[in-house]
Write an enzyme that holds these catalytic residues in place. Structure first.
Site, PDB file in Angstrom:
ATOM      1  N   HIS A  38      -1.480   3.449  -7.404  1.00 59.64           N
ATOM      2  CA  HIS A  38      -2.601   2.702  -6.577  1.00 59.64           C
ATOM      3  C   HIS A  38      -2.449   1.045  -7.115  1.00 59.64           C
ATOM      4  CE1 HIS A  38      -3.999   5.219  -3.861  1.00 59.64           C
ATOM      5  NE2 HIS A  38      -4.724   6.169  -4.960  1.00 59.64           N
ATOM      6  N   GLU A 110      -6.335   2.007   2.861  1.00 61.11           N
ATOM      7  CA  GLU A 110      -6.088   0.538   3.381  1.00 61.11           C
ATOM      8  C   GLU A 110      -6.398  -0.816   2.833  1.00 61.11           C
ATOM      9  OE1 GLU A 110      -6.643  -1.199   8.070  1.00 61.11           O
ATOM     10  OE2 GLU A 110      -7.856   0.550   7.514  1.00 61.11           O
TER      11      GLU A 110
END
Length: 310
Positions: A38, A110
């Site tokens: 991430h 998102e």
């Protein structure tokens, strides 16, 4: 059950922090060091010093560890060109002497895409990317040396690729696919994966997901026994209730909530909880450690939990 240490560096960790955890992982006898992939912190943390790239991290750790498996849970198909990712993972496999594993998923967060200028298609579009990437990456790895590989998809086209470099592991590094999707996820796992991960689910829900992917294997003539099954949960272990509470507070979690939805308690309680997941079919547990500064936590798990489950 194999225990694999699983970290979330986007919450705030430098490479040196991850190196310390990886070395402790190896020292303690755990099977693997995995990290999330991430680029943006989640929740209220400031995320300092900022994100580290998953595969650059694993390349470094490949040279600074000797035994443990190294991988992602999971890389997002929206992050990297699959041809480049195939080269990257093959190189990390070479650098580690054959210890790399690729967890690959469709992506879901998102906000991190918006923060770093990455395209974020809808759910169907992301699964289309994932499907093509799984075929393309494994196709590149499996192409014999001296032959060429071509691919014609909606999103990616390769023409006469030399399909190099080759990973050490043959036919290629293990691929991990996970998730709760009812159709596409089990089908992709059955076709391409060495391991299916039912992350952050109850024992009952994990068993349902395992059964579903088993049926997907049978549908294409694959022996379900050839697909490893795994689970992943935040884990908090303390030598007594006071230490459990202390460690839960350090990561901003409630003990009872952790016991219900994750894995927490004294070593005996944690062994019992892991037994529930083993009974559901899990062969590997990704032990999500959120406080990367607490290396004593890993020592306790290795001394009091690992011998009883492995």
């Amino acid at each position: 059950m194999l225990l694999r240490i699983f970290t979330e560096p986007q919450q705030g960790a430098s490479y040196d922090d991850l190196l310390a955890v990886a070395r402790k992982t190896e020292e303690c006898g755990f099977d693997a060091f995995f990290r999330s992939d991430h680029y943006l912190v989640m929740g209220d943390s400031d995320g300092l010093p900022g994100p580290t790239d998953a595969w650059i991290t694993l390349a470094g750790l490949a040279r600074e560890t000797q035994r443990i498996k190294l991988g992602t849970l999971v890389s997002s198909a929206t992050f990297r060109n699959p041809g480049v990712l195939a080269i990257t993972v093959a190189q990390v496999d070479q650098m580690s002497g054959g210890r790399a594993e690729l967890g690959l998923g469709a992506g879901w967060f998102e906000a991190e895409h918006a923060a770093y200028g990455l395209d974020f298609p809808d759910t169907v579009g992301r699964f289309d990317l994932l499907t093509e990437q799984l075929e393309l990456i494994t196709g590149l790895w499996e192409t014999p040396v001296g032959e060429k590989y071509s691919f014609e998809g909606k999103h990616y086209q390769l023409k006469d690729s030399p399909a190099l470099p080759k990973p050490v592991q043959q036919p290629h590094p293990p691929v991990i696919v996970g998730g709760a999707g009812k159709k596409r996820t089990p089908a992709l796992a059955a076709q391409y994966a060495a391991e299916f991960n039912a992350g952050f689910k109850s024992p009952e829900d994990s068993a349902t997901l395992f059964a579903r992917v088993g049926e997907a294997c049978k549908a294409i003539g694959r022996d379900p026994q050839t697909l490893a099954l795994s689970t992943a949960h935040t884990v908090v272990v303390g030598k007594d209730d006071a230490q459990v509470k202390q460690r839960a507070a350090a990561i901003g979690r409630d003990v009872e909530e952790l016991k219900q939805g994750a894995i927490a308690g004294t070593p005996a309680e944690v062994v019992d909880r892991l037994g529930q997941f083993a009974a559901a079919g899990s062969q590997r547990q990704y032990v999500q450690i959120m406080d990367l500064s607490d290396l004593d936590h890993l020592d306790l798990i290795a001394a009091e939990v690992l011998p009883q489950v492995s």
